[in-house]
Design an enzyme around this catalytic site. Structure first.
Site, PDB file in Angstrom:
ATOM      1  N   ASP A  73      45.559  19.872  36.098  1.00 41.49           N
ATOM      2  CA  ASP A  73      45.238  20.712  35.037  1.00 41.49           C
ATOM      3  C   ASP A  73      45.696  19.957  33.911  1.00 41.49           C
ATOM      4  OD1 ASP A  73      44.249  22.596  36.874  1.00 41.49           O
ATOM      5  OD2 ASP A  73      45.925  23.803  36.725  1.00 41.49           O
TER       6      ASP A  73
ATOM      7  N   GLU B 244      29.235  38.608  42.340  1.00 43.25           N
ATOM      8  CA  GLU B 244      30.187  37.411  41.974  1.00 43.25           C
ATOM      9  C   GLU B 244      31.252  36.838  42.846  1.00 43.25           C
ATOM     10  OE1 GLU B 244      30.019  40.269  40.716  1.00 43.25           O
ATOM     11  OE2 GLU B 244      31.862  40.738  39.866  1.00 43.25           O
TER      12      GLU B 244
ATOM     13  N   GLY C  20      33.719  47.961  35.708  1.00 49.21           N
ATOM     14  CA  GLY C  20      34.938  48.455  34.915  1.00 49.21           C
ATOM     15  C   GLY C  20      35.459  49.503  35.577  1.00 49.21           C
TER      16      GLY C  20
ATOM     17  N   CYS D 192      28.120  47.106  39.285  1.00 45.37           N
ATOM     18  CA  CYS D 192      28.865  47.869  39.889  1.00 45.37           C
ATOM     19  C   CYS D 192      28.911  49.255  38.473  1.00 45.37           C
ATOM     20  CB  CYS D 192      30.287  47.515  39.852  1.00 45.37           C
ATOM     21  SG  CYS D 192      31.421  48.514  40.668  1.00 45.37           S
ATOM     22  N   TYR D 193      29.997  49.271  37.850  1.00 49.27           N
ATOM     23  CA  TYR D 193      30.147  49.998  36.634  1.00 49.27           C
ATOM     24  C   TYR D 193      29.047  49.825  35.654  1.00 49.27           C
ATOM     25  CZ  TYR D 193      31.751  52.364  32.416  1.00 49.27           C
ATOM     26  OH  TYR D 193      31.768  53.355  31.322  1.00 49.27           O
TER      27      TYR D 193
ATOM     28  N   HIS E  50      29.370  43.541  44.227  1.00 46.57           N
ATOM     29  CA  HIS E  50      29.843  42.492  42.853  1.00 46.57           C
ATOM     30  C   HIS E  50      29.133  41.175  43.688  1.00 46.57           C
ATOM     31  CE1 HIS E  50      32.766  44.569  40.695  1.00 46.57           C
ATOM     32  NE2 HIS E  50      32.807  45.447  41.895  1.00 46.57           N
TER      33      HIS E  50
ATOM     34  N   LYS F  62      39.789  26.274  38.681  1.00 49.89           N
ATOM     35  CA  LYS F  62      40.180  25.037  39.223  1.00 49.89           C
ATOM     36  C   LYS F  62      39.108  24.188  39.550  1.00 49.89           C
ATOM     37  CE  LYS F  62      44.104  22.999  40.332  1.00 49.89           C
ATOM     38  NZ  LYS F  62      45.522  23.374  39.764  1.00 49.89           N
TER      39      LYS F  62
END
Ligand code: XMP
Length: 513
Positions: free
Chosen positions: A230, A174, A55, A82-83, A172, A369
């Protein structure tokens, strides 16, 4: 259907949906909830673990988002990122401060050293690269925690209280730049939370179908179909959910690639769905006349699409829902929440304020995607459709720099076709994720035969990416680039120069506008 659930508590970070996507990738169901969600509501989900996101705030700022202290007493494992890591430390008696010097403030790729006896890092190399983005620093870790990773600049990169199942990482995991990030998340889910891995894309499909049936009831739906991955996946999903109430409208705006309009019509006319082709080239080109600014082009195209859909809806009579194949990166780049507008995707930021439908339905809005492609396979779509390279809704208008005219579009169409043909002939199509030609608005002097030319410069663009949020330019062999260049200049009138774009995203974007 009941799954083990992980709650991702959202503290306003940039990468929250990316965390969700990684958790799904590990075969675990998750829900992203705002940090203000009441504890009772979180408990009702019967989660097996909680992840605190990053954040923008500083935990010691009195107005910064905080966690309800009750969450630490639920007996659930928690991973703070992180935050979220700083919040864990701050809430449990540690001390977090603004980093006083560059020694503790870290941005970007950072060599990091791990204690591999910590469950989070077990089975991974003791040293690898992580992606940092923090200006605050855990000066003192809370009682009961140990340090389990450090970098050259910072001694407190990861903390763990293994007895309670509380873990925190300053970096991070991710993002792709963290070399073993997904493996760390997997360790948290499987080794700490005891996940069974009971979630698949097949489950997502079932849930999405149920959700669509409930939402749409017996209303009528018009799906905006471009023939791209999509919207085709959205069409297949809606066809399974509410097939009889669905009409798919393909707007041929005259900004398609060579032969594409006919190909889309041929492909979808064979499906067991109501398919309408709306020919609207003149309408789009006359509105685009004289418009050169990229955002203005995008907004105008977004609006014109809607007006054509409204006209088609009036023909069908009382259509309640407009469905779109919007995916998560479209939402983010169009400026969701506090994020900056990078470009208004035609189906998000390009939408007009006033729309003549009861609601817009976007069943793929939280997917990336490659997840959409996976869902397409799950729905039984043919591989050629599922693995197609993306083509933006505004089409060639955003690849034709400056004013869009029929003449320029025709040149671009022909050159783009040559590029695609050469890539296919070289057997390279599978090695790149998106490749196309751009007609720059620059003209330059050349010599052809014995005469001077003053003609357009064509740019070629090709990228390799997994999520289209970041991308690397593709190293296309020189011989292939050479063939494209020779053919484009010889076969397309008024092109006398060809460039290859060697910029990654960031700092560039994939499309030029
Ligand atoms: P950028 O240029 O933002 O593109 O790096 C990321 C991906 O999104 C596609 N794109 C769009 N797709 N409507 C779409 O349906 C749009 O307005 C739009 N703009 C960009 C782009 O082709 C790339 O795959």
């Amino acid at each position: 259907m009941s799954h083990q659930t992980v709650v991702i508590l959202d503290f306003g970070g940039q990468y929250n949906q990316l965390i969700a996507r990684r958790v799904r990738e590990c075969g675990v169901y998750c829900e992203v909830k705002p940090y203000t969600t009441p504890i009772a509501e979180l408990k009702a989900l019967r989660p097996i673990g909680v992840i605190f996101t990053g954040g923008p705030g500083s935990v010691y700022d009195p107005s910064a988002p905080q966690a309800d202290p009750e969450i630490f007493r639920l007996g659930l494992p928690i991973l703070g990122i992180c935050y979220g890591c700083q919040l864990l430390a701050h809430s449990l008696g540690g001390r977090v401060t603004a980093a006083q010097s560059d020694t503790a403030r870290e941005y970007g790729k950072t060599e990091t050293f791990f204690e591999t006896d910590c469950k989070l890092f077990q089975g991974l190399p003791p040293e690898s690269v992580t992606w940092m983005s923090h200006g605050d620093y855990m000066e003192q870790v809370p009682a009961g925690f140990r340090l389990c990773a450090h970098s050259t600049a910072c001694p407190n990169v990861a903390i763990a209280d293994e007895a309670r199942g509380f873990y925190g990482v300053q970096f991070h995991p991710e993002v792709n730049h963290t070399a073993y990030g997904t493996a760390m998340l997997r360790n948290f889910l499987y080794e700490v939370c005891g996940a069974a891995g009971d979630w698949t894309m097949g489950d997502y499909k079932k849930q999405a179908i149920l959700w669509l049936r409930e939402k749409i009831g017996n209303g009528k739906v018009l799906l905006a179909l471009s023939g791209g991955v999509d919207s085709s996946v959205a069409a297949a999903l809606l066809a399974e959910a509410v097939g009889n109430q669905l009409t798919c409208v393909f707007v041929d705006h005259g900004l398609m690639r060579l032969h594409e309009g006919d190909e889309v019509e041929a492909a979808f006319s064979q499906w067991d769905i109501r398919f309408v082709r709306a020919n609207a080239e003149e309408r789009f080109l006359s509105r685009l006349a004289g418009v050169t600014e990229p955002e203005a082009k995008r907004k105008l195209i977004g609006e014109e699409f809607i007006r054509v859909f409204e006209a088609e809806a009036r023909k069908i009579g009382k259509v309640d829902y407009l469905a779109q194949g919007t995916i998560y990166p479209d939402v983010i780049e169009s400026g969701a929440g506090d994020a900056a507008v990078i470009k208004s995707h035609h189906n998000v930021g390009g939408l007009p304020d006033c729309v003549d439908f009861r609601e817009i339905v976007e069943p793929l809005r939280l997917l990336f995607k490659d997840e959409v492609r996976q869902l397409g396979r799950e729905l039984g779509l043919p591989e050629y459709l599922v693995s197609r390279q993306p083509f933006p809704g505004p089409g060639l208008a955003i690849r034709c720099i400056g004013e869009v005219t029929k003449e320029k579009l025709d040149m671009l169409r022909q050159a783009d076709f040559i590029f695609r043909e050469e890539i296919a002939q070289a057997g390279l199509a599978g090695t790149m994720d998106q490749y196309f030609a751009v007609l720059t608005n620059m003209r330059s002097v050349g010599v052809m035969g014995d005469g001077r030319t003053y003609d357009y410069t064509l740019a070629l663009r090709s990228v390799t990416t997994s999520d289209f949020m970041t991308a690397d330019w593709t190293r296309i062999p020189y011989e292939v680039l050479d063939r494209v260049s020779v053919r484009a200049v010889n076969e397309v009138p008024h092109i006398n120069r060809v460039l290859y774009d060697i910029t990654s995203k960031p700092p560039a974007t994939i499309e030029w506008e």
